[in-house]
Design a protein around this motif. Structure first.
Motif, PDB file in Angstrom:
ATOM      1  N   THR A 127     -20.301   7.513  -8.487  1.00 53.09           N
ATOM      2  CA  THR A 127     -20.093   6.485  -7.477  1.00 53.09           C
ATOM      3  C   THR A 127     -21.103   5.373  -7.699  1.00 53.09           C
ATOM      4  OG1 THR A 127     -19.829   6.037  -5.107  1.00 53.09           O
ATOM      5  CG2 THR A 127     -21.569   7.581  -5.732  1.00 53.09           C
ATOM      6  N   PHE A 128     -20.800   4.206  -7.201  1.00 48.21           N
ATOM      7  CA  PHE A 128     -21.750   3.104  -7.302  1.00 48.21           C
ATOM      8  C   PHE A 128     -22.760   3.210  -6.167  1.00 48.21           C
ATOM      9  CE2 PHE A 128     -17.839   1.095  -9.175  1.00 48.21           C
ATOM     10  CZ  PHE A 128     -18.266   1.236 -10.486  1.00 48.21           C
ATOM     11  N   GLU A 129     -23.955   2.766  -6.431  1.00 48.89           N
ATOM     12  CA  GLU A 129     -25.022   2.857  -5.435  1.00 48.89           C
ATOM     13  C   GLU A 129     -24.613   2.225  -4.105  1.00 48.89           C
ATOM     14  OE1 GLU A 129     -28.295   3.620  -3.325  1.00 48.89           O
ATOM     15  OE2 GLU A 129     -27.865   4.462  -5.292  1.00 48.89           O
ATOM     16  N   PHE A 130     -23.865   1.156  -4.130  1.00 52.65           N
ATOM     17  CA  PHE A 130     -23.505   0.459  -2.895  1.00 52.65           C
ATOM     18  C   PHE A 130     -22.420   1.173  -2.089  1.00 52.65           C
ATOM     19  CE2 PHE A 130     -20.704  -1.473  -6.120  1.00 52.65           C
ATOM     20  CZ  PHE A 130     -19.463  -1.332  -5.521  1.00 52.65           C
ATOM     21  N   ASN A 131     -21.783   2.190  -2.653  1.00 50.18           N
ATOM     22  CA  ASN A 131     -20.648   2.826  -1.991  1.00 50.18           C
ATOM     23  C   ASN A 131     -21.124   4.000  -1.112  1.00 50.18           C
ATOM     24  OD1 ASN A 131     -18.217   3.945  -1.218  1.00 50.18           O
ATOM     25  ND2 ASN A 131     -17.263   3.655  -3.212  1.00 50.18           N
ATOM     26  N   ARG A 150     -29.131   3.295 -14.284  1.00 45.39           N
ATOM     27  CA  ARG A 150     -29.509   1.989 -13.737  1.00 45.39           C
ATOM     28  C   ARG A 150     -28.673   0.873 -14.345  1.00 45.39           C
ATOM     29  NH1 ARG A 150     -34.973   0.755 -14.986  1.00 45.39           N
ATOM     30  NH2 ARG A 150     -34.540   1.823 -16.934  1.00 45.39           N
ATOM     31  N   GLU A 151     -28.132   0.039 -13.453  1.00 44.99           N
ATOM     32  CA  GLU A 151     -27.342  -1.135 -13.834  1.00 44.99           C
ATOM     33  C   GLU A 151     -26.326  -0.806 -14.929  1.00 44.99           C
ATOM     34  OE1 GLU A 151     -30.001  -4.404 -14.640  1.00 44.99           O
ATOM     35  OE2 GLU A 151     -30.947  -4.221 -12.679  1.00 44.99           O
ATOM     36  N   ALA A 152     -25.622   0.308 -14.762  1.00 41.78           N
ATOM     37  CA  ALA A 152     -24.703   0.803 -15.793  1.00 41.78           C
ATOM     38  C   ALA A 152     -23.301   0.227 -15.696  1.00 41.78           C
ATOM     39  CB  ALA A 152     -24.631   2.326 -15.717  1.00 41.78           C
ATOM     40  N   ALA A 153     -22.985  -0.452 -14.619  1.00 41.21           N
ATOM     41  CA  ALA A 153     -21.635  -0.998 -14.466  1.00 41.21           C
ATOM     42  C   ALA A 153     -21.704  -2.430 -13.958  1.00 41.21           C
ATOM     43  CB  ALA A 153     -20.831  -0.142 -13.493  1.00 41.21           C
ATOM     44  N   PHE A 154     -20.777  -3.240 -14.405  1.00 42.31           N
ATOM     45  CA  PHE A 154     -20.656  -4.618 -13.944  1.00 42.31           C
ATOM     46  C   PHE A 154     -19.518  -4.655 -12.943  1.00 42.31           C
ATOM     47  CE2 PHE A 154     -19.312  -9.093 -14.354  1.00 42.31           C
ATOM     48  CZ  PHE A 154     -20.536  -9.705 -14.094  1.00 42.31           C
ATOM     49  N   VAL A 155     -19.841  -4.870 -11.672  1.00 36.36           N
ATOM     50  CA  VAL A 155     -18.857  -4.811 -10.603  1.00 36.36           C
ATOM     51  C   VAL A 155     -18.978  -6.052  -9.730  1.00 36.36           C
ATOM     52  CG1 VAL A 155     -18.054  -3.511  -8.590  1.00 36.36           C
ATOM     53  CG2 VAL A 155     -18.961  -2.285 -10.572  1.00 36.36           C
ATOM     54  N   ASP A 156     -17.893  -6.773  -9.602  1.00 34.75           N
ATOM     55  CA  ASP A 156     -17.823  -7.925  -8.706  1.00 34.75           C
ATOM     56  C   ASP A 156     -18.969  -8.909  -8.936  1.00 34.75           C
ATOM     57  OD1 ASP A 156     -16.421  -9.338  -6.736  1.00 34.75           O
ATOM     58  OD2 ASP A 156     -17.690  -8.535  -5.139  1.00 34.75           O
ATOM     59  N   GLY A 157     -19.285  -9.164 -10.212  1.00 33.73           N
ATOM     60  CA  GLY A 157     -20.271 -10.184 -10.549  1.00 33.73           C
ATOM     61  C   GLY A 157     -21.706  -9.723 -10.683  1.00 33.73           C
ATOM     62  N   SER A 158     -21.978  -8.428 -10.506  1.00 39.77           N
ATOM     63  CA  SER A 158     -23.354  -7.934 -10.593  1.00 39.77           C
ATOM     64  C   SER A 158     -23.401  -6.595 -11.321  1.00 39.77           C
ATOM     65  CB  SER A 158     -23.941  -7.709  -9.189  1.00 39.77           C
ATOM     66  OG  SER A 158     -23.945  -8.886  -8.451  1.00 39.77           O
ATOM     67  N   VAL A 162     -25.046   3.413 -11.212  1.00 35.60           N
ATOM     68  CA  VAL A 162     -24.035   4.458 -11.083  1.00 35.60           C
ATOM     69  C   VAL A 162     -24.767   5.749 -10.761  1.00 35.60           C
ATOM     70  CG1 VAL A 162     -22.247   5.798 -12.269  1.00 35.60           C
ATOM     71  CG2 VAL A 162     -22.464   3.338 -12.703  1.00 35.60           C
ATOM     72  N   VAL A 163     -24.353   6.411  -9.686  1.00 34.99           N
ATOM     73  CA  VAL A 163     -24.991   7.640  -9.246  1.00 34.99           C
ATOM     74  C   VAL A 163     -24.058   8.806  -9.565  1.00 34.99           C
ATOM     75  CG1 VAL A 163     -26.028   8.859  -7.289  1.00 34.99           C
ATOM     76  CG2 VAL A 163     -26.141   6.353  -7.407  1.00 34.99           C
ATOM     77  N   GLN A 164     -24.627   9.835 -10.215  1.00 33.73           N
ATOM     78  CA  GLN A 164     -23.842  11.011 -10.592  1.00 33.73           C
ATOM     79  C   GLN A 164     -24.142  12.156  -9.644  1.00 33.73           C
ATOM     80  OE1 GLN A 164     -24.040  12.245 -14.696  1.00 33.73           O
ATOM     81  NE2 GLN A 164     -23.277  14.278 -14.220  1.00 33.73           N
ATOM     82  N   PHE A 165     -23.064  12.820  -9.197  1.00 29.43           N
ATOM     83  CA  PHE A 165     -23.160  13.992  -8.336  1.00 29.43           C
ATOM     84  C   PHE A 165     -22.501  15.159  -9.043  1.00 29.43           C
ATOM     85  CE2 PHE A 165     -23.700  10.557  -5.410  1.00 29.43           C
ATOM     86  CZ  PHE A 165     -24.483  11.053  -4.386  1.00 29.43           C
ATOM     87  N   GLY A 166     -22.913  16.369  -8.700  1.00 25.62           N
ATOM     88  CA  GLY A 166     -22.309  17.550  -9.288  1.00 25.62           C
ATOM     89  C   GLY A 166     -22.167  18.668  -8.271  1.00 25.62           C
TER      90      GLY A 166
END
Length: 178
Positions: A127-131, A150-158, A162-166
């Motif tokens: 999931t993205f940190e902002f979600n 850290r900063e692994a995805a470009f989403v909506d201009g920024s 990305v946070v990984q859960f298991g």
């Protein structure tokens, strides 16, 4: 709607994805309230949504369901099976059903279905940190935060983290016996 229910709960049910669902699935990359949290870079047309069904649902080992409430499609849940590593839990719901527990219930049904039917040591979810809503669903289902890119995805201009859960099978087993 097919009338074929695989999992039936009090408020939601899971049924197989059909080609007739292409228009509904198209919404995931058209509605910004869904598309941006998913990280989809652009909207899809109906042909692309149909191709998604053909490749991701029909021609794969993925486990995919349409989520329904009151006989209306309200979301999509999937366990994406990889050739390596843990399978990935994916889900989205139309905005009218956000914040009401439907996501937790439906994703929980899929997690239970997966662990009851597939021999696998664990699941992951990204999931993205902002979600915050997605993180909340995962935490309520017993997933543990395992890492951050850290900063692994470009989403909506920024660039966003990305946070990984298991969730391991033994953790899922323990939660069922509580």
């Amino acid at each position: 709607m097919t009338g074929t229910t695989v999992v039936d709960g009090d408020r939601v049910s899971l049924r197989p994805v059909e080609r007739d669902d292409a228009a509904f699935l198209q919404r995931s990359t058209t509605d910004p309230e869904i598309r941006i949290p998913l990280g989809a870079p652009k909207p899809q047309n109906l042909n692309q949504a149909t191709e998604f069904i053909e490749k991701t649902v029909e021609d794969s080992d993925n486990i995919c369901f349409i989520v329904e409430a009151d006989d209306e499609a309200i979301g999509f849940v999937m366990v994406e099976i990889h050739d390596y590593g843990r399978p990935n839990l994916v889900y989205w719901f139309i905005p009218e059903y956000h914040g009401q527990g439907y996501g937790t219930e439906a994703a929980g049904f899929l997690v239970d279905y997966f662990f009851r039917t597939v021999e696998c040591h664990g699941l992951q979810a990204l999931t993205f940190e902002f979600n915050d809503a997605s993180r909340g669903v995962l935490e309520r289902l017993g997933f543990t935060k395992e890492g951050r890119q850290r900063e692994a995805a470009f989403v909506d201009g920024s660039y966003v983290d990305v946070v990984q859960f298991g969730l391991l099978r033994r953790e899922w087993d323990a939660s069922r016996s509580d």
